[in-house]
Design a protein around this motif. Structure first.
Motif, short mmCIF file in Angstrom:
data_model
loop_
_atom_site.label_atom_id
_atom_site.label_comp_id
_atom_site.label_asym_id
_atom_site.label_seq_id
_atom_site.Cartn_x
_atom_site.Cartn_y
_atom_site.Cartn_z
N PRO A 90 -56.25 -6.02 -13.14
CA PRO A 90 -55.18 -7.41 -13.66
C PRO A 90 -53.85 -7.42 -13.44
CG PRO A 90 -56.26 -5.85 -15.46
CD PRO A 90 -56.67 -5.40 -14.30
N ALA A 91 -53.30 -8.62 -13.40
CA ALA A 91 -52.18 -9.06 -13.57
C ALA A 91 -51.12 -7.99 -12.90
CB ALA A 91 -52.09 -9.19 -14.62
N GLN A 92 -51.16 -8.10 -11.64
CA GLN A 92 -50.18 -7.01 -11.03
C GLN A 92 -48.69 -7.01 -11.46
OE1 GLN A 92 -50.57 -6.48 -7.15
NE2 GLN A 92 -49.37 -4.66 -6.80
N ALA A 93 -47.39 -6.32 -11.17
CA ALA A 93 -46.69 -6.78 -11.57
C ALA A 93 -45.66 -6.75 -10.07
CB ALA A 93 -46.00 -5.50 -12.82
N ASP A 94 -45.24 -8.20 -10.58
CA ASP A 94 -43.94 -8.35 -9.12
C ASP A 94 -43.31 -8.13 -8.77
OD1 ASP A 94 -46.20 -8.86 -7.44
OD2 ASP A 94 -46.11 -10.91 -8.85
N VAL A 95 -41.96 -7.70 -8.17
CA VAL A 95 -40.75 -7.99 -8.27
C VAL A 95 -40.04 -9.07 -7.72
CG1 VAL A 95 -38.95 -6.74 -7.14
CG2 VAL A 95 -40.34 -5.09 -7.70
N ILE A 96 -39.77 -9.93 -8.52
CA ILE A 96 -38.45 -11.26 -8.23
C ILE A 96 -37.59 -11.15 -7.34
CG2 ILE A 96 -38.23 -13.16 -8.54
CD1 ILE A 96 -40.87 -12.51 -10.68
N ASN A 97 -36.99 -11.24 -6.57
CA ASN A 97 -35.69 -11.16 -6.18
C ASN A 97 -34.84 -12.22 -6.34
OD1 ASN A 97 -35.34 -8.54 -5.20
ND2 ASN A 97 -37.65 -9.56 -3.64
N VAL A 98 -33.26 -12.63 -6.75
CA VAL A 98 -32.85 -13.44 -6.87
C VAL A 98 -31.74 -13.13 -6.22
CG1 VAL A 98 -31.26 -14.93 -8.19
CG2 VAL A 98 -33.80 -14.03 -9.26
N VAL A 99 -31.01 -13.56 -5.73
CA VAL A 99 -29.71 -14.04 -4.27
C VAL A 99 -28.65 -14.50 -5.28
CG1 VAL A 99 -28.48 -13.82 -2.52
CG2 VAL A 99 -31.46 -13.03 -2.43
N ILE A 100 -27.14 -14.06 -5.61
CA ILE A 100 -26.14 -14.54 -5.34
C ILE A 100 -25.26 -14.41 -5.20
CG2 ILE A 100 -24.76 -14.44 -7.20
CD1 ILE A 100 -26.03 -12.40 -9.70
N ASP A 101 -24.92 -15.44 -4.28
CA ASP A 101 -24.01 -15.95 -3.12
C ASP A 101 -23.29 -17.27 -3.61
OD1 ASP A 101 -22.63 -15.61 -0.22
OD2 ASP A 101 -24.72 -16.04 0.52
N ASN A 102 -21.79 -16.58 -3.14
CA ASN A 102 -21.18 -17.70 -3.59
C ASN A 102 -21.14 -18.29 -4.60
OD1 ASN A 102 -18.64 -18.95 -1.81
ND2 ASN A 102 -19.84 -19.96 -0.51
N LEU A 103 -20.92 -17.32 -6.06
CA LEU A 103 -21.75 -18.20 -7.18
C LEU A 103 -22.85 -18.66 -7.38
CD1 LEU A 103 -18.73 -17.75 -7.04
CD2 LEU A 103 -18.66 -17.99 -8.66
N VAL A 104 -23.97 -19.05 -6.83
CA VAL A 104 -25.27 -19.62 -6.81
C VAL A 104 -26.82 -18.06 -6.98
CG1 VAL A 104 -26.56 -21.07 -5.91
CG2 VAL A 104 -23.90 -21.04 -5.25
N PHE A 105 -27.21 -18.44 -7.93
CA PHE A 105 -28.38 -18.04 -8.35
C PHE A 105 -29.44 -18.75 -7.00
CE2 PHE A 105 -26.71 -17.00 -12.17
CZ PHE A 105 -26.41 -16.20 -12.20
N SER A 106 -29.96 -17.93 -6.35
CA SER A 106 -31.09 -18.47 -5.79
C SER A 106 -31.90 -17.51 -5.35
CB SER A 106 -30.55 -18.44 -3.86
OG SER A 106 -29.73 -19.45 -3.69
N PRO A 107 -33.71 -17.92 -5.77
CA PRO A 107 -33.79 -19.61 -5.85
C PRO A 107 -32.98 -19.43 -7.60
CG PRO A 107 -36.03 -18.13 -6.11
CD PRO A 107 -34.88 -17.47 -5.70
N GLU A 108 -32.73 -20.47 -8.15
CA GLU A 108 -32.36 -21.02 -9.50
C GLU A 108 -33.04 -20.88 -10.36
OE1 GLU A 108 -29.68 -24.46 -9.31
OE2 GLU A 108 -29.00 -24.45 -11.69
N GLU A 109 -34.51 -21.20 -10.71
CA GLU A 109 -35.42 -21.37 -10.90
C GLU A 109 -36.70 -20.14 -10.34
OE1 GLU A 109 -35.29 -25.43 -12.29
OE2 GLU A 109 -37.01 -24.51 -13.10
#
Lengths: 174, 106
Positions: free
Chosen positions: B21-40
């Motif tokens: 049930p509900a396997q835990a994931d790793v979600i990657n957020v890249v910070i480049d040029n002062l922007v969080f991507s994806p933002e949401e």
């Protein structure tokens, strides 16, 4: 374009009238590099003064971040001018910035405690606002080398962040 | 013989994963040029968020009254999500950087 920049600086009382009487030509890349680097160094000096005087947690955290960020951006700038074989060139705008910042440091050195904190935070808001305005309207549009332009654009985003951070610190001190 | 065996192994693995049930994931957020991507991002309790900072300056992922993750220049930092709910986060050093995480229960 330098005249526009000088006008912006004079608007917040940073420039003498003598410094305004300068050429109307756009700054060159060596001059732009010098202005941007100088602006960063001056903010590091201001932060060091704050770190030696302030006991306020938020003010100190802000000042520590100014030292870190401006040091990082300026080392990148130094590496870039070295790579491009550009020698930063002193100019009236850099000299006016230095003069104004030196006077401001002398003024702030006479203040202590909350009075210092408020004056430092208010000046950081004004200083970043002026430098960001100069970057947006003069320095970035005038830069011809694409790598220099790109570094200035990244710098602008970082410094806009600093301006907002300074506004928060200043507001909390009221 | 081999392809057949591979298929059997594959089927067992897929079936096995399906039963967890509900396997835990790793979600990657890249910070480049002062922007969080994806933002949401959408995540669930137990997932890990990893911020990968490509900028030359340090950032934070900060929630007022909540988590505060320091992400040094050119480094990564992670956080395991423990509470459901939607939170807005920002960088303490550069409040012009903003992101949002919507966390659903496990």
């Amino acid at each position: 374009m330098l005249v526009k920049l000088s006008t912006a600086l004079a608007a917040i009382g940073m420039l003498s009238t003598a410094a305004l009487a300068q050429g109307a030509a756009s700054p060159t890349d060596p001059q732009i590099a010098h202005i941007a680097y100088t602006a960063g160094q001056l903010d590091i000096e201001a932060a060091k003064q704050a770190l030696s005087k302030s006991k306020n947690k938020d003010v100190r955290a802000f000042a520590e971040n100014m030292v870190q960020d401006h040091t990082a951006v300026n080392s990148k700038a130094l590496a870039l001018v070295k790579k491009l074989k550009v020698t930063p060139e002193d100019n009236d705008t850099s000299r006016a910035l230095t003069k104004a910042a030196t006077e401001k440091r002398a003024e702030l050195s006479k203040l202590n405690g909350a009075a210092f904190d408020k004056a430092y935070a208010a000046n950081e808001v004004a200083y970043h606002s002026t430098v960001n305005g100069a970057l947006e309207t003069t320095l970035i549009p005038s830069a011809t080398n694409p790598e220099l332009k790109s570094l200035l654009q990244t710098g602008l985003k970082i410094f806009q962040g600093h301006q907002q951070h300074a506004e928060q610190v200043a507001a909390a001190l009221q | 013989v081999l392809p057949g065996r591979s298929l059997v192994v594959y089927v067992i693995i897929v079936w096995g994963m399906d039963s967890v049930p509900a396997q835990a994931d790793v979600i990657n957020v890249v910070i480049d040029n002062l922007v969080f991507s994806p933002e949401e991002i959408k995540a669930k309790v137990g997932d890990t968020i990893t911020w990968n900072n490509k900028d030359i300056v340090a950032h934070t992922a900060t929630v007022r009254g909540g988590f505060d993750v320091m992400i040094e220049a050119n480094k990564s930092a992670s956080l395991v999500l423990t509470k459901p709910g939607a939170v807005d986060y920002y960088c303490r050093f550069h409040p012009n950087m903003k992101g949002r995480i919507a966390v659903t229960p496990d």
